[in-house]
Write a protein that holds these residues in place. Sequence first.
Motif, mmCIF file in Angstrom:
data_model
loop_
_atom_site.group_PDB
_atom_site.id
_atom_site.type_symbol
_atom_site.label_atom_id
_atom_site.label_comp_id
_atom_site.label_asym_id
_atom_site.label_seq_id
_atom_site.Cartn_x
_atom_site.Cartn_y
_atom_site.Cartn_z
ATOM 1 N N SER A 172 0.825 -1.208 0.000
ATOM 2 C CA SER A 172 0.000 0.000 0.000
ATOM 3 C C SER A 172 0.863 1.264 0.000
ATOM 4 O O SER A 172 0.583 2.227 -0.740
ATOM 5 C CB SER A 172 -0.921 -0.009 1.230
ATOM 6 N N TRP A 231 -1.903 8.362 3.498
ATOM 7 C CA TRP A 231 -3.048 7.610 2.962
ATOM 8 C C TRP A 231 -2.680 6.150 2.712
ATOM 9 O O TRP A 231 -3.518 5.253 2.852
ATOM 10 C CB TRP A 231 -3.553 8.273 1.681
ATOM 11 N N ILE A 257 -4.940 3.045 4.200
ATOM 12 C CA ILE A 257 -5.471 1.967 3.345
ATOM 13 C C ILE A 257 -4.860 0.618 3.731
ATOM 14 O O ILE A 257 -5.543 -0.407 3.774
ATOM 15 C CB ILE A 257 -5.193 2.283 1.863
#
Length: 519
Positions: free
Chosen positions: A175, A196, A200
Amino acid sequence: MTREMAERLFRSTAIVSCMTFLSRILGFLRDIVIARMFGAGMGADVFFVAFKIPNFLRRLFAEGAFSQAFVPVLAEYRQRGERDLRELIHHTSGTLFTILFVITLIGVLASPLLIMLFAPGFISEPEKLDLASQMLAITFPYLLFISLTALSGSILNAFGKFAVPAFTPVFLNISLIAAAIWLAPILDEPVKALAWGVFIGGIVQLLFQLPFLLKIHIRPKPRWGWRHEGVQKILRLMLPGMFGVSVAQINLLLDTILASFLVTGSISWLYYSDRLVEFPLGVFGIALATVILPSLSRQHASDSVQSFSDTIDWALRWVLLIGVPAAIGLILLAEPLLVTLFQYGEFTRYDAHQSSLSLMAYGLGLLPFILIKVLAPGFFARQDTKTPVKIGIIAMAVNMVLNIILMIYLAHVGLALATALSAMLNAGLLYIGLRKRNVYQPAAGWLKFTAKLVLATTGMIAVLIWLTPQIGDWHEWSGRLRFQVLMGLIAASAISYFVLLHLLGIRVKSLIRPRQRDF
């Protein structure tokens, strides 16, 4: 220890090590991407702080105190029957979710205050403080997702399913790599993509484990269970354990706090050097601790005193066999490792050198770090959390004093050295505690084993010093040549070490399938 038990523990440790190795390799790839794109500047410093806070709490709550408290109680409830076991899982998952949801909400709303607390050096730099606060608000929910993932992983480990929990961290690395490559270029503040990526990654890790729980017929139905007997027992064990099992992480966090007052780049230098220490610690130390805790818990529950001691003895021999050469390799190859892995793009020669200095200091603490991971379960499996807490308080107090003294003279290197020295104290006191309680009695052959280990290690050191090129050559080589030479050095040192062990009479197979106690 019986041959069957040793083989089972070794097989499980090997599975966890292989899965963790894959995760750590991807972790290195992740760090290489981050180093190339963001170097050791302001953006990198800010991200490492914003990620370290929820990651620290994750290790404190989830992989630290919670797992150490939950697994022994889970082992106890498995003996009571399936119904009691399921009730424990339902109430534990519901209570954990509720508490962590509230903590996460507070963390998101209070992110500027948390940055001031954990990186007070940012207060004098408003741009750093604002960016760090925004990124922490994104990364903080990771704590909730990864703690529930740890709950699922603890259940799977207790049922002997070690591969899935060990493989799960791969998704966080994937990720972050994807976010850095594809999301960062389209954001106004590219470094926010990393935040982010953490968010995630936490969700994906949790979703990945759920089907495997269903395969062992575990369907958690979260219920608030504060008053449930098992939950209360977990909390009683967990609260003091939050400190005792995570002293090393608290010390590393203190390094970050103090490093925020040093020159820009100090936090990143400590991060990259710590990542290299985390590789052998995770691949071997944490893998070994993950496997022996359920075994020790079962042995304690069934009053198998001799088996309990034999399991610790078996683990300690493996710690020295792997941990000693790994620590020496990190120290002797510190700068070549950092140059080979990270010195590209924005990560400069100066950054590699500064990181290598702290890596050598952290390397002194690798063996104690691993020993702590193996010795602490000896207390937690017996549901004794008070002793590690007392030892942890002493170790952390010493670390604080050493941090302040050594930082004055050695800057970020002093912070790393203080952490290593306090880990030595922590491991030593844990060992003494197990011996004083007659929980662990060393088996025969330790003196001979140690002497042979010293001779084999000395030979490996001679080979490394003889073969390692001058550091100036590493800077001039291409990335491919650096990697080839580094792999050759690692292979040569490993071969020489294990050949010498064999010639000296230490048979690795005897640790997997013990037939005699003199090894």
